[in-house]
Design a protein around this motif. Structure first.
Motif, PDB file in Angstrom:
ATOM      1  N   TRP A 181      57.455  11.551  34.832  1.00 52.54           N
ATOM      2  CA  TRP A 181      57.844  10.197  34.419  1.00 52.54           C
ATOM      3  C   TRP A 181      57.964  10.076  32.901  1.00 52.54           C
ATOM      4  N   ARG A 182      57.910  11.182  32.151  1.00 49.82           N
ATOM      5  CA  ARG A 182      57.776  11.113  30.697  1.00 49.82           C
ATOM      6  C   ARG A 182      58.879  10.300  30.035  1.00 49.82           C
ATOM      7  N   HIS A 183      60.104  10.333  30.555  1.00 48.56           N
ATOM      8  CA  HIS A 183      61.190   9.553  29.953  1.00 48.56           C
ATOM      9  C   HIS A 183      61.147   8.096  30.413  1.00 48.56           C
ATOM     10  N   VAL A 184      61.025   7.905  31.705  1.00 49.86           N
ATOM     11  CA  VAL A 184      61.044   6.562  32.289  1.00 49.86           C
ATOM     12  C   VAL A 184      59.858   5.747  31.793  1.00 49.86           C
ATOM     13  N   ALA A 185      58.689   6.356  31.750  1.00 44.25           N
ATOM     14  CA  ALA A 185      57.471   5.636  31.386  1.00 44.25           C
ATOM     15  C   ALA A 185      57.536   5.117  29.950  1.00 44.25           C
TER      16      ALA A 185
END
Length: 292
Positions: free
Chosen positions: A45-49
């Motif tokens: 989730w590193r981008h979305v979060a």
């Protein structure tokens, strides 16, 4: 303690007797919990979060049995049931002060999210499921040679012993296979992230197998009982799916609508790991869901 998501902090939260989850938390505002899939960790989730954290409190746990969360031995069918795993997530959110929250899950995390929505309808305000069908529908559409794409479901559904031995003997090849064949954009999972996923899976073979075994057993029992009772997801639901081909994707939206009357269903053009391959598309879908 820092985490693999920029700007997030990491903590351990006790959620059941002898079980604590590793949880990354960032941002401020209305809470959103993001659940990872297989064969990944919360790092997917590193981008979305980071985007959502601009105006939401974002909570990204490693599921029970995955990543840096605890991996209790499978002592019965309930140890890795989605009912148990959903209760973990609700307990972790409450420990952070969130009695009600939006919930999104990918792959295995989506199965946990759906169970949370069914078991805790007053707690889950909005629900998103990425690239799954509801569990009973998955088993119903897999037939003939088209089921070969899901060979791992059948392998890990076997009784304890053989699946664990086979997978542990070639763990990197087994888990790496899915990272390769389910990804259209080969650059979406960088080498260091891939290495982290493989290490995490290598250290969690028994619990990952137990999670999958539950989906063919106790989870299916729970799901079919809910279907017979007419239980539905009453909150707004959004589903993003790949087009899996004419047989597997036939009436996917209709199958979902039978479980989720308030449904937005969309087909995406990227591969399975959409939060990493097409994060902007996932963020837009989640923001649209949260606005409903």
């Amino acid at each position: 303690m820092t985490t693999s998501i920029p700007g997030f902090t990491q903590q351990r939260i006790a959620v059941a007797d002898g079980v604590a989850l590793n949880v990354a938390v960032g941002g401020s505002g209305a809470p959103v919990v993001l659940l990872h899939g297989f064969p990944q960790t919360h790092a997917m989730w590193r981008h979305v979060a980071v985007d959502l954290a601009a105006d939401h409190t974002v909570v990204c746990p490693d599921l029970r049995g995955y990543g840096a969360s605890d991996k209790p031995a499978e002592t019965g069918t309930s140890t890795y049931s989605k009912r148990t795993m959903a209760a973990d997530v609700v307990a972790a959110a409450r420990a952070l002060g969130h009695e009600r929250f939006a919930l999104a899950g990918h792959d295995r995390g989506a199965l946990v999210a759906v169970r949370a929505g069914l078991d805790h309808p007053g707690t889950i305000t909005h629900l998103a499921a990425l690239d799954i069908l509801p569990n009973p529908d998955t088993w119903e559409v897999l037939r003939g040679t088209t089921a070969a794409v899901a060979f791992h479901l059948y392998l890990m559904a076997q009784p304890p012993g053989l699946p664990e031995v086979l997978i542990a003997a070639s763990a990197d090849a087994f888990f790496g296979h899915f990272l390769d064949v389910w990804t259209r954009d080969t650059g979406a999972i960088p080498d260091d992230v891939r290495a982290g996923y493989l290490q995490a899976c290598r250290e969690a073979v028994p619990s990952i197998v137990a999670d999958y075994r539950a989906s063919a057993g106790i989870d299916l029992e729970h799901d079919l009982a809910d279907r017979r009772a007419g239980r539905r997801l009453g909150m707004p639901v959004s589903v993003l799916q790949q087009h899996w081909g004419p047989e597997l994707s036939a009436d996917a939206a209709g199958r979902w609508r039978a479980w989720a009357p308030d449904l937005q269903h969309a087909t995406v053009s990227c591969g399975h790991f959409m939060a990493e391959e097409s994060p902007a598309e996932v963020v837009k879908a989640l923001r649209d869901l949260l606005a409903r």
